[in-house]
Enzyme design. Structure first.
Site, PDB file in Angstrom:
ATOM      1  N   SER A 106      62.298  40.107 -27.510  1.00  0.00           N
ATOM      2  CA  SER A 106      61.407  40.133 -26.353  1.00  0.00           C
ATOM      3  C   SER A 106      61.063  41.563 -25.964  1.00  0.00           C
ATOM      4  O   SER A 106      60.489  42.299 -26.749  1.00  0.00           O
ATOM      5  CB  SER A 106      62.043  39.350 -25.208  1.00  0.00           C
ATOM      6  OG  SER A 106      61.105  39.109 -24.184  1.00  0.00           O
ATOM      7  N   ASP A 249      54.403  41.791 -23.880  1.00  0.00           N
ATOM      8  CA  ASP A 249      55.590  42.279 -24.576  1.00  0.00           C
ATOM      9  C   ASP A 249      55.537  41.825 -26.030  1.00  0.00           C
ATOM     10  O   ASP A 249      54.597  41.126 -26.435  1.00  0.00           O
ATOM     11  CB  ASP A 249      56.862  41.820 -23.854  1.00  0.00           C
ATOM     12  CG  ASP A 249      57.041  40.312 -23.842  1.00  0.00           C
ATOM     13  OD1 ASP A 249      56.037  39.586 -24.008  1.00  0.00           O
ATOM     14  OD2 ASP A 249      58.178  39.836 -23.647  1.00  0.00           O
ATOM     15  N   ASP A 251      56.814  39.543 -27.910  1.00  0.00           N
ATOM     16  CA  ASP A 251      56.714  38.135 -28.296  1.00  0.00           C
ATOM     17  C   ASP A 251      55.757  37.347 -27.409  1.00  0.00           C
ATOM     18  O   ASP A 251      55.640  36.136 -27.535  1.00  0.00           O
ATOM     19  CB  ASP A 251      58.089  37.472 -28.330  1.00  0.00           C
ATOM     20  CG  ASP A 251      58.727  37.340 -26.957  1.00  0.00           C
ATOM     21  OD1 ASP A 251      58.532  38.236 -26.117  1.00  0.00           O
ATOM     22  OD2 ASP A 251      59.437  36.342 -26.718  1.00  0.00           O
TER      23      ASP A 251
END
Length: 465
Positions: A106, A249, A251
């Site tokens: 992440s 971000d 992902d």
């Protein structure tokens, strides 16, 4: 080197000995443990699992290990390759799969990676299932015989399927968005968002200016979409006279926005705006976590609804959303969950909802931001030290409180309309301390007061050891 086993999956830094970081042996170990649990849960000899990853540098190596382990367990692996977290979440039930794994850390920097584990609904596994995975990993697992080995099938169609599902929502008005002739700058931190976000925007009739949209995994700045990391995006928005800047971000489950004048819309306000749009036409309340802004309370009240607060963590937000039948919820880190699409944080649907609201309201992005109340959150953290008794320190802090407080998740203390929330992070070896007030100075002052008290309690605890 760090390895964290939590409700958010198995996360660690790449390199080091097993147990120190997320080593290849750890990847195989936890993949095998999860695979065994899901195989047993499915009751199938050859269960299906959907796999996807972000573009970070270690992704291909980790994916090779995961695929090989799952084939060794007898799984049919449906490999999406580069795919956003919400895309994988949608693909699991879409493929009739029994489980899913997303390879992403992440918002963490490039040296991190993680196994995010999904159940057959495409949602993060429960705390109980997570504990069972850890138990199996610490015990033993059994691989398939040679005649029962699994297989791998690649499928690169799911990003388009995800976008098509968003475009079909009646909450998304593509014609209204296209009519505004928006120009948008996208900072995708050289990860998978560089593929998915422009594709969505172009389908909505938006002119796209790409910034860091090559999915090379070489993050040009810290990938967490915080104000101090968005300076390049702000400069590009003003340079190109764009209507909006979008930051995601690695992902693509978090969304931060920059207004046309270079001001920040505020990561906390992404959910506020999307909820404002959804609650206008959908029945039900909304949900965010205990560390999220009270501006969501205000917007919910405007629509005659309530905001319910959950513990931090997507799985906790989703559980409460189901309980109260909330059409929208999420987290103040820019995570938007639209239940009628799927129960997962999804920056792509957040973008579509936000642009629909902006198109229909008229005016600029900064004018929309000014229509919401101004609250300020001071976000702080303390690095965990070896031997630190986090729960003991939190308990000692709780014992000092005369103010109303909650221990649902760490300790949240109410100071009238202000609040402080301190809790151990699920994703990093830190204690987070968030404070909200009507001004940055008051929020910072409240946070510093709590940080000072924590320092005193830590010192006392260290002396008693």
């Amino acid at each position: 080197m760090t390895l964290i086993r939590s409700i958010s999956g198995i996360r660690g830094t790449i390199g080091g000995a097993p147990g120190e970081g997320l080593s290849p042996l750890d990847v195989v170990r936890y993949t095998a443990a999860f695979g065994m649990l899901m195989r047993e849960r499915s009751g199938k000899a050859a269960p299906k699992l959907v796999l996807g990853r972000d573009a970070r540098l270690s992704g291909p190596m980790v994916a090779d290990l995961v695929r090989g382990t799952l084939v060794g367990l007898g799984f049919e692996v449906i490999d999406l390759g580069l795919a956003t977290t919400p895309t994988v979440e949608m693909a699991v039930p879409g493929e009739g799969a029994d489980a899913g794994i997303i390879l992403t850390a992440s918002h963490n920097p490039k040296q991190w990676n993680a196994l995010k584990l999904l159940n057959t609904k495409g949602e993060f596994i429960s705390a109980a299932d997570g504990a069972e995975v850890l138990r199996i990993a610490d015990d033993a697992y059994r691989f398939a015989e040679v005649d029962q080995l699994g297989s791998v099938r690649t499928d690169n169609t799911w990003t388009k399927k995800h976008i098509d599902a968003i475009l079909k929502l009646d909450l998304v008005d593509a014609k209204a968005i296209a009519a505004r002739k928006f120009k948008v700058v996208v900072d995708a931190v050289n990860s998978v968002g560089g593929v998915a976000v422009p594709q969505l925007l172009e389908a909505l009739g938006v002119e796209v200016v790409k910034l860091y949209c090559e999915p090379t995994g070489h993050f040009p700045h810290n990938p967490e979409p915080l104000p101090e990391h968005l300076t390049d995006l702000i400069a590009e928005v003003t340079k190109h006279k764009a209507h909006l800047g979008i930051s995601v971000d690695p992902d693509v489950d978090r969304l931060a926005l920059v207004c046309e004048d270079g001001s920040l819309f505020g990561e906390e306000y992404t959910l506020v705006a999307c909820a404002d749009h959804v609650l206008a036409t959908r029945p039900g309340d909304t949900v965010s976590n205990l560390s999220s802004t009270r501006a969501l309370n205000d917007v919910a009240e405007r629509h005659g609804r309530k905001r319910h607060a959950s513990a931090v963590g997507e799985v906790n937000v989703v559980e409460l959303m189901r309980q109260v039948h909330a059409p929208i919820g999420g987290e103040g880190n820019g995570g938007v969950i639209l239940s009628e699409l799927h129960y997962g944080r999804d920056a792509l649907v957040g973008i579509a909802l936000f642009l629909t609201l902006l198109a229909k309201r008229g005016g600029t992005c900064s004018q929309l931001r000014r229509s919401y109340p101004d609250y300020f959150i001071s976000k702080n953290k303390i690095e965990l030290q070896p031997g630190m008794d986090v729960q003991g320190i939190v308990d000692a802090m709780q014992a000092r409180q005369l103010q109303p407080h909650s221990t649902v998740d760490g300790l949240r203390i109410e100071f009238g309309s202000d609040w402080v929330h301190l809790r151990r992070s699920n994703t990093e070896p830190i204690i987070r301390i968030y404070a909200e007030s009507d001004s940055p100075e008051q929020a910072d002052g409240l946070a510093q007061r709590i940080l000072s008290e924590l320092g005193e309690l830590s010192a006392v605890a260290a002396k008693s050891r």
